[in-house]
Design an enzyme around this catalytic site. Sequence first.
Site, mmCIF file in Angstrom:
data_model
loop_
_atom_site.group_PDB
_atom_site.id
_atom_site.type_symbol
_atom_site.label_atom_id
_atom_site.label_comp_id
_atom_site.label_asym_id
_atom_site.label_seq_id
_atom_site.Cartn_x
_atom_site.Cartn_y
_atom_site.Cartn_z
ATOM 1 N N CYS A 33 0.836 -1.214 0.000
ATOM 2 C CA CYS A 33 0.000 0.000 0.000
ATOM 3 C C CYS A 33 0.869 1.261 0.000
ATOM 4 O O CYS A 33 1.504 1.574 1.006
ATOM 5 C CB CYS A 33 -0.913 -0.049 1.224
ATOM 6 S SG CYS A 33 -1.738 1.488 1.616
ATOM 7 N N CYS A 36 -0.081 3.981 2.564
ATOM 8 C CA CYS A 36 0.294 3.546 3.921
ATOM 9 C C CYS A 36 1.733 3.947 4.221
ATOM 10 O O CYS A 36 2.055 4.368 5.325
ATOM 11 C CB CYS A 36 0.173 2.027 4.057
ATOM 12 S SG CYS A 36 -1.494 1.399 3.810
#
Length: 109
Positions: A33, A36
């Site tokens: 991700c 993230c």
Amino acid sequence: MVSQIESVTDAEFDAQVLKSDKPVLVDFWAEWCGPCKQVAPILDEIASAHGDKITFLKMNVDENPVTPSSYRVTGIPTINVYQGGEVVKSIVGAKPKAALLKELDAFIA
């Protein structure tokens, strides 16, 4: 930079998060991700400054599927703040530091 924020697993979640006597921020993330990875260093900075008031933990959703699904975490990054065993704040998506600080103001002020 290695994160200073400890990881929490499905098995530890109840004891470390739901039974904590102070608010706990859990960053739900995954290796793949991108957003993230943008949020991680910001959370490290906030944790360094405010770790005495709120506990910071992170959970890899790929390694720990049970907890995210029980809290309906569908998009990541999702940052949940738990207090007294309940979700009291949910922040979805990558946000700049100023926005995160504003969202967390009630817990870190």
